[in-house]
Structure formats: C-alpha cells, structure tokens
Design an enzyme around this catalytic site. Sequence first.
Site, PDB file in Angstrom:
ATOM      1  N   GLU A 294      -2.059   0.984   4.405  1.00  0.00           N
ATOM      2  CA  GLU A 294      -2.776   1.839   3.685  1.00  0.00           C
ATOM      3  C   GLU A 294      -2.962   3.688   3.973  1.00  0.00           C
ATOM      4  O   GLU A 294      -2.356   4.584   3.280  1.00  0.00           O
ATOM      5  CB  GLU A 294      -4.650   1.354   3.619  1.00  0.00           C
TER       6      GLU A 294
ATOM      7  N   TYR B 133      -4.584  -5.736  15.276  1.00  0.00           N
ATOM      8  CA  TYR B 133      -4.214  -5.162  14.055  1.00  0.00           C
ATOM      9  C   TYR B 133      -3.668  -3.606  14.200  1.00  0.00           C
ATOM     10  O   TYR B 133      -4.320  -2.393  14.807  1.00  0.00           O
ATOM     11  CB  TYR B 133      -5.913  -5.123  13.443  1.00  0.00           C
TER      12      TYR B 133
ATOM     13  N   ASP C   6      -7.208 -13.218   0.986  1.00  0.00           N
ATOM     14  CA  ASP C   6      -7.975 -13.207   1.859  1.00  0.00           C
ATOM     15  C   ASP C   6      -8.871 -12.062   0.411  1.00  0.00           C
ATOM     16  O   ASP C   6      -8.555 -12.395   0.059  1.00  0.00           O
ATOM     17  CB  ASP C   6      -7.245 -11.850   2.777  1.00  0.00           C
ATOM     18  N   GLU C   7      -9.746 -12.568   1.650  1.00  0.00           N
ATOM     19  CA  GLU C   7     -11.089 -10.640   0.638  1.00  0.00           C
ATOM     20  C   GLU C   7     -10.698 -11.155  -0.997  1.00  0.00           C
ATOM     21  O   GLU C   7     -10.802 -10.074  -1.477  1.00  0.00           O
ATOM     22  CB  GLU C   7     -10.669  -9.320   0.680  1.00  0.00           C
TER      23      GLU C   7
ATOM     24  N   ASP D 211      -2.068  -1.206  12.394  1.00  0.00           N
ATOM     25  CA  ASP D 211      -2.622  -0.339  11.542  1.00  0.00           C
ATOM     26  C   ASP D 211      -3.765  -0.129  12.366  1.00  0.00           C
ATOM     27  O   ASP D 211      -4.268   1.680  12.602  1.00  0.00           O
ATOM     28  CB  ASP D 211      -2.905  -1.134  10.102  1.00  0.00           C
TER      29      ASP D 211
ATOM     30  N   TRP E 176      -7.419 -14.356  11.481  1.00  0.00           N
ATOM     31  CA  TRP E 176      -7.385 -12.321  11.450  1.00  0.00           C
ATOM     32  C   TRP E 176      -8.970 -12.353  11.511  1.00  0.00           C
ATOM     33  O   TRP E 176      -8.773 -10.769  12.814  1.00  0.00           O
ATOM     34  CB  TRP E 176      -6.800 -11.826   9.740  1.00  0.00           C
TER      35      TRP E 176
ATOM     36  N   ARG F 100       0.902  -1.156  -0.405  1.00  0.00           N
ATOM     37  CA  ARG F 100      -0.154  -0.068   0.025  1.00  0.00           C
ATOM     38  C   ARG F 100       0.788   0.958  -0.080  1.00  0.00           C
ATOM     39  O   ARG F 100       0.567   2.527  -0.765  1.00  0.00           O
ATOM     40  CB  ARG F 100      -0.913   0.252   1.184  1.00  0.00           C
TER      41      ARG F 100
ATOM     42  N   ASP G  60       0.362  -6.423  -3.620  1.00  0.00           N
ATOM     43  CA  ASP G  60      -0.938  -6.238  -3.896  1.00  0.00           C
ATOM     44  C   ASP G  60      -2.098  -5.669  -4.279  1.00  0.00           C
ATOM     45  O   ASP G  60      -0.927  -5.233  -5.375  1.00  0.00           O
ATOM     46  CB  ASP G  60      -1.650  -5.698  -1.626  1.00  0.00           C
TER      47      ASP G  60
ATOM     48  N   HIS H 189      -6.834  -9.923  -4.297  1.00  0.00           N
ATOM     49  CA  HIS H 189      -6.158  -8.767  -3.999  1.00  0.00           C
ATOM     50  C   HIS H 189      -4.265  -8.959  -4.789  1.00  0.00           C
ATOM     51  O   HIS H 189      -3.288  -8.455  -4.537  1.00  0.00           O
ATOM     52  CB  HIS H 189      -4.859  -8.486  -2.750  1.00  0.00           C
TER      53      HIS H 189
HETATM   54  C1  ACM Z   1      -6.367  -8.529   6.115  1.00  0.00           C
HETATM   55  O1  ACM Z   1      -6.460  -8.624   7.053  1.00  0.00           O
HETATM   56  N1  ACM Z   1      -6.843  -8.228   5.262  1.00  0.00           N
HETATM   57  C2  ACM Z   1      -6.087 -10.275   6.256  1.00  0.00           C
END
Ligand code: ACM
Length: 630
Positions: A486, A438, A346-347, A440, A413, A166, A195, A269
């Site tokens: 991010e 997390y 993920d995602e 962040d 996570w 990011r 990513d 991603h």
């Molecule tokens: C994540 O936070 N998408 C692993």
Amino acid sequence: MKLTKLLLIVLTTSCIHFANGQITNIIPEPFQLTKGTGTYTLPKSITINAPTIANVIADEIAGKLKATTGRIVGFTKNKSTINLQIVNDPNLGTEGYTLDINEKGIQIKANANAGLFYGWQTILQLLPAGIYAATLQENTNWTLPFISIIDKPRFGWRGMMLDVSRHFFSKAEVKTFIDDMARYKLNRFHWHLTDDQGWRIEIKALPKLTSVGAWRPERKGKWANITAPSKDEPKTYGGFYTQEDIKEVVAYAKTKFIEVVPEIDVPGHSLAFNTAYPNMSTTPNYPFQVNAGEEFMDWEGLNGHVTARFDNSLDPSNEEVYTNLDKIFTEVAALFPFEYIHTGGDENAKNNWDKSANVHALMKKEGLKNQNEVQSYFVRRIQKMVNSKGKKLMGWDEILQGGLSGDAAVMSWQGIKGGIEAAKQGHKIVMSPNDYNYIDFYQGEATAEGKVYRGLRMKTTYSYEPIPEGIDPNLVLGNQANQWSEQLLNFRSVQYMTWPRGMAVAETSWSPKEKKDWKSFSKKVEQQFEKLDAAQVKYAKSIYDPIVTTKLNTKGELIVAMEGEVEDLKFYYSLDESMPDNYSDEYTTSFVLPEDVTILRVIGYRGGKAIGKMLNIPMESLKKRAVKVL
Ligand code: ACM
C-alpha cells in the site's frame, strides 16, 4: 599441567561458543557447524568438479566467481578446488547439504541440486562481502575459514509474499526480490497478483482484467487519504505481467530453488475484477473504478465484518462468476507448476451480498444459514475447480468461516488462531501472523518512518515460534513473511521494508529452534549489512535507533524510556531542540520529561561514532504513545 587444563577449558568453551552459533556470519544459522583452524584461499585458477546432473549449479558457481573474483574457472572430473557431489544421505532430505572447507579445498555434498545450491549460498556468506557485488572486485583476499557444516531446513515452506497490486513492480524487480530471498534460503515466493488496486496477470480468456483492471490514475501520498479519482481522469498508473513474463519469472525462481505461489484473491478484494467486468458483482450497475488508494472500506471489526462502500466482492449467486473463475484458474494452473494455488479469501465484505435478492435465493436453495456459509459455499466451489486442475487450494484464514473441507490449506495471518483452528480440523497451515511476520510494518521509530499501519521491530519478528502449542506439528508447512505494498511506491522501498527483517524470518524458517539466539543473530545481521551494500540492496538500519516508550505517572508527568534493540549502543539526546551528539546528555535511565519540551531528539552511537539516524520525536507523539499510569 595447569596450562594444558586452561587450554582445554578455553578450547571447550570456544567450541560451545561456536556450537551455539556465535562465530560465523551465516544466516540462517546452520543445523550443525564445526569450525576448524586455518583458512583456505581461492587459487588464481579454480577448478570445479561436478556430476552432470549438477552442471547448472557448477555453472552458477563458475559464473559468479569469474565475474566477481576475476579468477580463471574451469571444470574437471578430478579432485578440484570445488567439489560438488550428489549422495544418498537420508539425514539430509531434499534440501540439506554438507559443506567442508579445509586445506584440500571445498566440498559440498547433497542428495539433490537444491542442497548444493544452499551449500553455495553458505559459501557466499563465508566469503568477503564483495562477493555479492555484480562487478569485478580487485584487491580482495578471497579467503574462507576451515569449516565443517551439516545443514538442513526446519521447514519446507520458507515464504515471502510480495503484493504487486497496490503498487506494481516490474518483472526485473520481481526477479531482484527473488534474488534477495535466495541469499537467505527462502524458497516460496507468494505472488499477490490481484487486488482492488490492480489485476496484474494476463488472462487470455478475459482480456479486460488487464486492459481495464490493471490501470488507475496515478497518486502519491498517504494510503487511504488519497484523492478519489474523477470519472474521466486518465489511468496512467499500473501494469501487468504477460503470460510470457510469468513463465520467465517462474523459470527464474526455479533456478534459485524457489517455487512460485500465485494468489488470485477472491471473492473479496475484487474491485479491479469488478471494474473490468461489472456484471460479476451483486451491484452490476455501479460505476466501478480501480482503487487509487482512496478509502473505500470500513475496517472496524475484521474477522469477517468489514464493509465495502464500493462493492469489491464477486457475486456468489452468479454462475457466470464461476465460469470466469474456471477460465482464470485453468490459465493460472497451466502457468504455475507449484502444487498450491492461493485463492485469497481475506476481508470479504458481505454487506452487498446481504442486500442481494439473488444471494438470498442462493441461501434458500443451498440451505445456507448466513453469509459466512455463503462464503464457504463459494470457497468449496472454487476448491473443486482448483482441484480439477490438479492443484490444491490455499487461502487466508477467513476461508475457515462457515466451514472448510478437503485438502485446503490455511495461511494464518490474523494472529495464530486461524492456523490453530485449521490444524485442529486437520488442514495444513502456513504461519504468517501479522503481529510477527507482516514486514510492511515499519521496522523502527514511528516518527522517522513512512506511515503504514504500525511498527514491528526485527527483534519481535525474530522471537516468533511457528509451531503453535497443542496442534500436530506435521501440519505446519512453515513460516512466511508478507510484504504488502500500500505504502511502497517504488522497489527500493520494498527492499527497505524487507531487509534486514527478512533475515529473521529466514532464520526462524530454516534453523533449529534451539539454535536461535537474538544476540548472536543480531551480530550476524550487522555483518550482513556490508554484503547488502555490495549487492546494492536497500535496507533499514533501525536496529541502531532506540525504542522510545513513554508512561504517564500518577502526577500526570510523562516518563521517557529508551532501549537498544542491539548491544553496545549509547543514546545521546536533547530536550532543547538542539542536535545532540556524543557530548550531549547520554541516556542512562528513564526520566521525567519537562512539560514545556517540544521535541525529543536522540541519536545512537557506537564506539564514539554516530551509527543511528537522528530521531526527532515531537511531544505530541511522546504523549500519544504513553501506555499506562504508574
Ligand atoms: C491480509 O493481510 N488481508 C491477508
């Protein structure tokens, strides 16, 4: 007689006090610690006695002491100021050590160099803060307390992740991140290398991954509110690590007993991948661009239900995708000696897969009932690939969707449920739940911090227990914090978000559960601030800011409450827009906020001195955070 008894009580109490970890400033709290009486001062001329195998540790100690204390340091094979010894003690494992400091000097014993290194980290914490400075510190009394420590970690995996996609951080900054981890005995550096916003690792067989995928137009601003790049805008922001850079970082981490866990995040991603090689997606004709921070995903309903407006997934029905991934994992496996390769997972948005005739043909051919099973098919194929390179696969908890097999490990996570489910299926797990780990998320008051998702107080991070109930604890490899970038546009911001909260993660990962105690930990953290200053590490002082909450009562009035995260703070506030100090109203109990107030200003004091920052919380924010009607 009475006096002796009293003395005995005092001694016993202070012993218990000490056994509970109340006195030293060591983070993470050691397994067992006994304090002696007296101090040992480093002599003008220091000698180090180490077996040949431990020369690297002896050299590191000598280098540091020479540079910062200015002492003369030499090596001997006789009894010395600092004695390092390799032993065979089954109680210490591969990372444990014993440390004794007394009138004879300093003795560290361990089964392996890792333990000697951790013993040295403990010594650094016991020395005056200036020892963390890179330059010579004059006029310091380099004194250590007499102490006897037996120490070893609770978990073998004590991780910290850095997202370099990011926002990109230089090789030197990555090394600094590793230095910062090592001070607190963290030992797994998870490197999130790819990513949607940039591919950061040179892959010689696929050069466009970095010549195209590592670059995007430069933006500053709030993530997901960024202006979308125009088609021909110069791509001036980015960067990547050459394979030589990677080798250098891996070797550097090794000197700090840190293993590097590479992450190649697929099949989702992958916008940078698709920009470099558009025929890897199910929408090959799309004019892909590496994401510059503009919104492109709909996140409602995680757990596999994200949708991508631009296709950021790899095509699971395209054999060329697997051929290319094989090339990637061949090079990755050769660069990283660690046993696991993290393959993300993920995602992954499946809306484009669902529209693809080729994916539906694959489903028919392989008997896959839904897109989760397609994802599972993809994961099984790359797992085989990773295994064929002599490595094990690890992925985010979504890799459980549609079934997981073999020796794949799961990083939990989305809370802890993925970890629990994986362990129940017999998979090894690393716990990094977003609610606790997390890092962040901002550490303090929302209105005083950069905006990223939400807040997470260090006290909450510290309260985390990584072994979920009802599973085989042997499957828990350990605990990890994740630093997503991010909203982190420079490395000082990375440090600011990481510290001191990373210390909470370190203590949870290393120290016995029964040794954890927030009150003593938070005092130790405050002592560490001086050390971080000496090391020129940026960190947040949010612990000095009140946790401000509000509730609406049945009359519709807003009730404000403030709570200190640490002890001995006084909070002074104003409701009239003036700047409060310790002559202003002191917060003692929750109160009704008069309705015309525009802003609440509040500041933390200790011992008559302002210690926190001035919080300026607009009425709008106070209203928004009101939790429930009383
Ligand atoms: C994540 O936070 N998408 C692993």
